[in-house]
Design a protein around this motif. Structure first.
Motif, PDB file in Angstrom:
ATOM      1  N   TYR A 124       0.848  -1.197   0.000  1.00  0.00           N
ATOM      2  CA  TYR A 124       0.000   0.000   0.000  1.00  0.00           C
ATOM      3  C   TYR A 124       0.883   1.246   0.000  1.00  0.00           C
ATOM      4  O   TYR A 124       1.854   1.320   0.766  1.00  0.00           O
ATOM      5  N   GLN A 278      -8.936   4.926   3.886  1.00  0.00           N
ATOM      6  CA  GLN A 278      -7.548   5.001   4.331  1.00  0.00           C
ATOM      7  C   GLN A 278      -7.400   5.701   5.683  1.00  0.00           C
ATOM      8  O   GLN A 278      -6.325   5.647   6.284  1.00  0.00           O
ATOM      9  N   PHE A 283      -6.214   0.174   8.086  1.00  0.00           N
ATOM     10  CA  PHE A 283      -6.035   0.253   6.635  1.00  0.00           C
ATOM     11  C   PHE A 283      -4.567   0.016   6.259  1.00  0.00           C
ATOM     12  O   PHE A 283      -3.657   0.629   6.820  1.00  0.00           O
TER      13      PHE A 283
END
Length: 337
Positions: A124, A278, A283
């Motif tokens: 991510y 997010q 997350f």
């Protein structure tokens, strides 16, 4: 893209060959965020495919026919299914099934050994809404994050879950008023909208609550007393009395939120979904269980030793994301360090 792709490759092919085939097929250039996962037949855990090793040298279950009973990030999804409101079976990331030629034959047709792998997000970025360039990259992230929230791999409070559900509906169906006025029937029963956590209480300890409050307090730096009180009132006026919402209540709330997203395109709706997601505590975190290992110098039988090892597993998790490493207790909601 939430689909199944099938490829036939040589038994000597390496992981990067299949990975490149998937990326080329779906037109993905930002491939560095993704990887291929499979269910390890030895440990029964989800494992990343090694790109520089041959696929058949890795512990992937070989099947004569493909099955789709389990999904990455929720390995117990079919082991302990708990039906609940507004929840259909979770969406899955893109799946790749590959057929390996076999020397054995059945009649005139050669048998094909089938392996199942799943194309999922592996890394991510720090700022998901600004660093993703391709539309397909953003869409795959959206599918992955939505699945993680529905599967409760990312904890999402009920109010936030309802808001995200409304954005997901806007992304899929477009404007509610335009859809409801058309002759096309709308059946939300088949849509995966809310995670089971919306109907469960999350029990936090006194220390957990204090830590969460202090962490939120630190986000209000420089707010004056007047501004703080005004912000308090703004949030308070949006609160409902604490009641257990019925199925109809949840539908009504989600539809009311959905109607506020009029004119949002699919791309804008999915980006808004990611922007809200997010901000969730879990997350982008990958969790690894920390366990104490029993010493090998015990005189007890090996079977008893294995039992002891499993019984003293620590209730700690290692959480890793783009910002660093943290340690978590059982609930994974607050880092210990």
């Amino acid at each position: 893209m939430d689909a199944e792709l099938q490829f036939t490759i040589e038994a000597t092919a390496k992981g990067h060959t299949l990975f490149s085939l998937v990326c080329q097929t779906i037109g993905l250039r930002e491939h560095w965020y993704f990887g291929l996962k499979f269910l390890d037949k030895l440990t029964n855990e989800w494992t990343w495919l090694h790109m520089n090793r041959t696929i058949t040298s890795q512990p992937i279950q070989i099947q004569s026919n493909p099955i789709s009973s389990r999904r990455p990030e929720s390995p117990s999804a079919t082991d302990n299914v708990k039906p609940h409101l507004l929840r259909s079976p979770p969406t899955s990331p893109s799946m790749s099934t590959i057929s390996l030629p076999s020397s054995s034959t059945s009649g005139a047709h050669p048998c094909a050994n089938v392996l199942e792998l799943y194309f999922v997000v592996k890394f991510y970025p720090e700022e998901i809404t600004n660093e993703l360039i391709q539309d397909i990259t953003r869409h795959l992230f959206y599918l992955q994050v939505k699945q993680d929230i529905l599967n409760m791999d990312i904890y999402c409070p009920p109010d936030a879950a309802a808001h995200l559900a409304s954005l997901a509906l806007q992304a899929k169906f477009g404007d509610y008023d335009q859809l409801s006025s058309s002759s096309e029937s709308l059946n939300l029963e088949s849509e995966a909208l809310l995670p089971l956590s919306c109907f469960q209480k999350v029990e936090l300890t006194r220390a957990d609550w204090f830590a969460r409050i202090v962490a939120l307090w630190r986000t209000h730096t420089s707010l004056t007393r007047e501004d703080s009180e005004m912000a308090y009132l703004k949030h308070a006026q949006d609160l409902d009395m604490f009641v257990e919402l019925t199925r109809a209540d949840w539908f009504a709330r989600i539809v009311a939120l959905w109607r506020t997203h009029t004119s949002l395109t699919r791309e804008d709706s999915e980006m808004a979904y990611l922007k809200h997601a997010q901000d969730l505590d879990m997350f982008g975190l990958s969790f690894f269980e920390i366990s104490k290992m029993q010493g090998a110098n015990k005189s007890s039988p090996s079977s008893q030793q294995q039992s002891d090892q499993s019984s003293i597993a620590a209730d700690l998790w290692l959480g890793i994301d783009s910002l660093g490493i943290r340690f978590y207790k059982k609930n994974k909601l607050r880092p210990e360090v």
